[in-house]
Write an enzyme that holds these catalytic residues in place. Structure first.
Site, PDB file in Angstrom:
ATOM      1  N   GLY A  11      48.686  47.935  54.353  1.00 24.32           N
ATOM      2  CA  GLY A  11      47.776  47.842  53.208  1.00 24.32           C
ATOM      3  C   GLY A  11      46.415  47.280  53.562  1.00 24.32           C
ATOM      4  N   TYR A 137      56.446  45.439  38.143  1.00 20.53           N
ATOM      5  CA  TYR A 137      55.846  44.933  39.377  1.00 20.53           C
ATOM      6  C   TYR A 137      56.618  43.696  39.858  1.00 20.53           C
ATOM      7  CZ  TYR A 137      52.290  43.000  42.515  1.00 20.53           C
ATOM      8  OH  TYR A 137      51.640  42.498  43.600  1.00 20.53           O
ATOM      9  N   PRO A 164      50.862  34.520  45.922  1.00 23.14           N
ATOM     10  CA  PRO A 164      49.541  34.071  45.476  1.00 23.14           C
ATOM     11  C   PRO A 164      49.341  34.200  43.971  1.00 23.14           C
ATOM     12  CG  PRO A 164      49.367  36.210  46.547  1.00 23.14           C
ATOM     13  CD  PRO A 164      50.825  35.803  46.598  1.00 23.14           C
ATOM     14  N   ASN A 166      46.415  34.675  40.740  1.00 23.13           N
ATOM     15  CA  ASN A 166      45.449  35.772  40.527  1.00 23.13           C
ATOM     16  C   ASN A 166      44.339  35.703  41.576  1.00 23.13           C
ATOM     17  OD1 ASN A 166      47.003  35.819  38.160  1.00 23.13           O
ATOM     18  ND2 ASN A 166      45.299  36.619  36.959  1.00 23.13           N
TER      19      ASN A 166
HETATM   20  P1  GDP Z   1      47.515  39.103  34.353  1.00 24.65           P
HETATM   21  O1  GDP Z   1      46.908  37.825  34.836  1.00 24.65           O
HETATM   22  O2  GDP Z   1      48.663  39.551  35.184  1.00 24.65           O
HETATM   23  O3  GDP Z   1      47.878  39.047  32.896  1.00 24.65           O
HETATM   24  O4  GDP Z   1      46.449  40.302  34.527  1.00 24.65           O
HETATM   25  P2  GDP Z   1      44.850  40.422  34.415  1.00 24.65           P
HETATM   26  O5  GDP Z   1      44.182  40.020  35.671  1.00 24.65           O
HETATM   27  O6  GDP Z   1      44.590  41.827  33.947  1.00 24.65           O
HETATM   28  O7  GDP Z   1      44.401  39.368  33.296  1.00 24.65           O
HETATM   29  C1  GDP Z   1      44.773  39.589  31.992  1.00 24.65           C
HETATM   30  C2  GDP Z   1      44.235  38.521  31.049  1.00 24.65           C
HETATM   31  O8  GDP Z   1      42.818  38.649  30.901  1.00 24.65           O
HETATM   32  C3  GDP Z   1      44.842  38.770  29.664  1.00 24.65           C
HETATM   33  O9  GDP Z   1      44.925  37.543  28.949  1.00 24.65           O
HETATM   34  C4  GDP Z   1      43.791  39.678  29.028  1.00 24.65           C
HETATM   35  O10 GDP Z   1      43.865  39.667  27.601  1.00 24.65           O
HETATM   36  C5  GDP Z   1      42.509  39.029  29.544  1.00 24.65           C
HETATM   37  N1  GDP Z   1      41.348  39.949  29.563  1.00 24.65           N
HETATM   38  C6  GDP Z   1      40.209  39.792  28.846  1.00 24.65           C
HETATM   39  N2  GDP Z   1      39.378  40.823  29.038  1.00 24.65           N
HETATM   40  C7  GDP Z   1      39.965  41.629  29.948  1.00 24.65           C
HETATM   41  C8  GDP Z   1      39.568  42.855  30.559  1.00 24.65           C
HETATM   42  O11 GDP Z   1      38.492  43.406  30.311  1.00 24.65           O
HETATM   43  N3  GDP Z   1      40.440  43.398  31.469  1.00 24.65           N
HETATM   44  C9  GDP Z   1      41.629  42.793  31.796  1.00 24.65           C
HETATM   45  N4  GDP Z   1      42.423  43.360  32.724  1.00 24.65           N
HETATM   46  N5  GDP Z   1      42.052  41.657  31.204  1.00 24.65           N
HETATM   47  C10 GDP Z   1      41.221  41.077  30.295  1.00 24.65           C
END
Ligand code: GDP
Length: 315
Positions: A11, A137, A164, A166
């Protein structure tokens, strides 16, 4: 691990794999083996077996995965489960069958239960139900780390995992539909600034808490555990600092200099309410993150702007 070892980084074109290759090379590991998706389909067990048999790496670092933000995951749990299970099983079992003695498997803190104790210790694994938006996932990654654990315990190879939090940074995916929140926000605020838009629409309520780690810090953590003789099976990696989604939006709005007003689309999912990992294990071993969120954002926004200027943005 020795400087002359042949190290397969699965990857390498992704954000994590790219950072791992850069970090290994900077540390003097020159013998790095990579394959593009076109050259080697990691979902194909026969192809992966043939690759390991001919290349015979000493070490494998499994960074390859089908990844995405909350939008991509919640719309595609079946694909995320299927492809990531195949990649995990093929790369880990294939390595074992070819005699690879050392393997590092990368996952994500979404393997932990939705309502895990915070900060989330490694021991929270499989203690209660998962977050539904990225369950596919998470299940695939749990299968991968368990395969490493079983092979290590029963067959004596040093296969271990890092989880890890985010991630963001160099080489991220800026797809506004399927991407993760941090790169998506950078793109949305930058686009609004350049176009002079009055508003930027973000997802959910802005109240969930997330922790962010620069990918170069993760790559340093990978090297750190790979250079340990007897690393723990499962180790979390995070910055230890959490921020609300709203707080992140304000930070990126300020850092990009975008005057647009933020609108929250509460019909979009919030996902898990809080996801801060307990990093006391890796810190007790001697690793600490070096790039704080403000410095990492400044660098990432500059990289975003130059990749827009030279047409190399990944989306
Ligand atoms: P997660 O951390 O696995 O949930 O995934 P993400 O990196 O996509 O983060 C999601 C969080 O960010 C959730 O609480 C969403 O509601 C918020 N969020 C706010 N705006 C956005 C956006 O434009 N894109 C994404 N992917 N998430 C958003």
């Amino acid at each position: 691990m020795h400087k002359t070892d042949r190290i397969f980084v699965a990857g390498h074109r992704g954000m994590v794999g790219g950072a791992v290759v850069r970090t290994l090379k900077a540390a003097g590991y020159e013998n790095i083996i990579v394959r593009t998706h076109a050259e080697l389909d990691l979902c194909d067990p026969a192809a992966v077996r043939a690759f390991y048999a001919s290349e015979k790496p000493d070490v494998a670092v499994i960074c390859a995965a089908k990844v995405g933000g909350i939008g991509a995951n919640s719309a595609g749990n079946a694909t995320f489960l299927y492809e990531n299970s195949l990649i995990a099983m093929n790369t880990v079992m294939g390595a074992y069958e070819a005699g690879v003695k050392r393997l590092l498997f990368l996952g994500s803190t979404c393997i932990y239960p939705r309502l895990a104790p915070q900060p989330i210790p490694e021991t929270a694994l499989l203690s209660s139900p998962l977050e539904k938006t990225n369950e596919g996932y998470a299940l695939a990654k749990i299968a991968g780390l368990k395969l490493c654990e079983y092979l290590r315990r029963d067959r004596g190879v040093c296969y271990h995992s890092l989880m890890p939090t985010n991630l963001y940074g160099t080489g991220d995916n800026y797809d506004v539909v399927g991407g993760h929140v941090l790169p998506t926000m950078i793109r949305k605020f930058e686009t609004a600034r350049v176009n002079g838009d009055a508003t930027v629409t973000l997802w959910g309520t802005g109240t969930p808490l997330r922790e962010f780690l620069h990918v170069d810090d993760l790559a340093a953590a990978c090297l750190f555990v790979l250079e340990m003789e007897d690393p723990p099976d499962l180790v979390n990696v995070g910055s230890g600092v959490e921020i609300t989604i709203r707080g992140l939006a304000e930070k990126i709005k300020a850092a990009t200099g975008c005057p647009a007003e933020i609108v929250w689309d509460a019909l979009k999912p919030d996902g898990t309410p809080r996801k801060l990992c307990d990093t006391s294990l890796i810190r007790s071993l001697g690793w600490v993150p070096k790039i704080d969120l403000d410095a990492g954002l400044e660098r990432t926004i500059a990289e975003y702007r130059s990749s827009i200027a030279d047409g190399t943005l990944r989306k």
